[in-house]
Design an enzyme around this catalytic site. Structure first.
Site, PDB file in Angstrom:
ATOM      1  CG  ASP A  60      21.788  27.824  22.069  1.00 44.17           C
ATOM      2  OD1 ASP A  60      22.755  27.057  22.230  1.00 44.17           O
ATOM      3  OD2 ASP A  60      21.116  27.833  21.035  1.00 44.17           O
TER       4      ASP A  60
ATOM      5  CD  GLU B 227      22.201  30.539  15.274  1.00 49.11           C
ATOM      6  OE1 GLU B 227      22.155  30.188  14.081  1.00 49.11           O
ATOM      7  OE2 GLU B 227      22.588  29.773  16.170  1.00 49.11           O
TER       8      GLU B 227
ATOM      9  CD  GLU C  76      23.678  20.024  20.373  1.00 45.38           C
ATOM     10  OE1 GLU C  76      22.679  20.498  20.950  1.00 45.38           O
ATOM     11  OE2 GLU C  76      24.452  20.734  19.717  1.00 45.38           O
TER      12      GLU C  76
END
Ligand code: NSP
Length: 224
Positions: free
Chosen positions: A51, A91, A213
């Site tokens: 990610d 993030e 996803e």
């Protein structure tokens, strides 16, 4: 139209029409295993490192949404999307800190196939032919899948391991939920004014994100 002559929100209609696909993306065994406390930590670390690569690509994607917004949209949208640009920096730092915490060496990670596929999809949005409406729809659903998936991990009855609560709160927080709702309002407003072919392309992007996803969670759980 409903009885008051108000156009029902298109995004709500898509969520209903593609409910199974949406559930597969937001109640995937990987995130459900976080919620029930049975998560395989090697899968979690794989998700974390993959990610991080995704989020680096996502920076360029949000920048392309912002660019299209500045050229085509109402100025109030710009402030909301700019909020997304601002929080992505945070993030990235978060991923680096988590990687240190879990002993993951981000420098040695290469993207797995499902991640590369998703990144190629994000890169396609830099094409000027892709409209703002399709791009902002894509942005909204990408964020919403994480919001819903991780929000479920902190809902009542969860057995999420305490050391993973921070991860779940990052995307499952009420603030992030509100952010996703503000993106959804933008999307519905844009779709209400868009021609049918653009609405169709936006719906295709919506379902494509759900598939990607699911592929991302599968990859995290099984390294495929
Ligand atoms: C694969 C994926 N999808 C969504 C998000 C939320 N920004 C993310 N970090 N990674």
């Amino acid at each position: 139209m409903d009885g008051d002559g108000v156009e029902a929100a298109t995004t709500a209609a898509w969520m209903e029409r593609h409910r199974q696909m949406y559930e597969r993306a937001t109640r995937h065994p990987f995130t459900v295993s976080i919620r029930d406390g049975t998560v395989d930590m090697s899968a979690f670390k794989r998700w974390l490192s993959q990610d991080y690569i995704f989020v680096r690509e996502f920076v360029a994607f949000i920048a392309s949404v912002l660019l299209k917004c500045c050229k085509q949209a109402e100025s109030s949208d710009m402030e909301i999307i700019l909020g997304g640009v601002a929080s992505i920096s945070d993030e990235l730092s978060w991923f680096k800190n988590e990687a240190t915490k879990w002993g993951v060496d981000l420098a040695s990670v290469s993207p797995l196939e499902s991640n590369s596929e998703y990144c190629r999809f994000l890169q396609s949005f830099t094409e000027p032919e892709i409209s703002y409406v399709v791009a902002v729809t894509t942005f909204w659903i990408i964020e919403t899948v994480y919001q819903d998936s991780f929000g479920f991990c902190i809902e009542e009855g969860n057995k999420t391991p305490p050391e993973l609560l921070g991860t779940c709160q990052r995307w499952g927080s009420p603030e992030f939920k509100q952010y996703c709702k503000s993106l959804q309002r933008i999307v519905d407003r844009c779709l209400a004014k868009a021609p049918a072919d653009v609405v169709k392309s936006a719906e295709e992007a919506f379902t494509r994100v759900l598939q990607l996803e699911v592929g991302f969670w599968e990859m995290s759980s099984s390294q495929s």
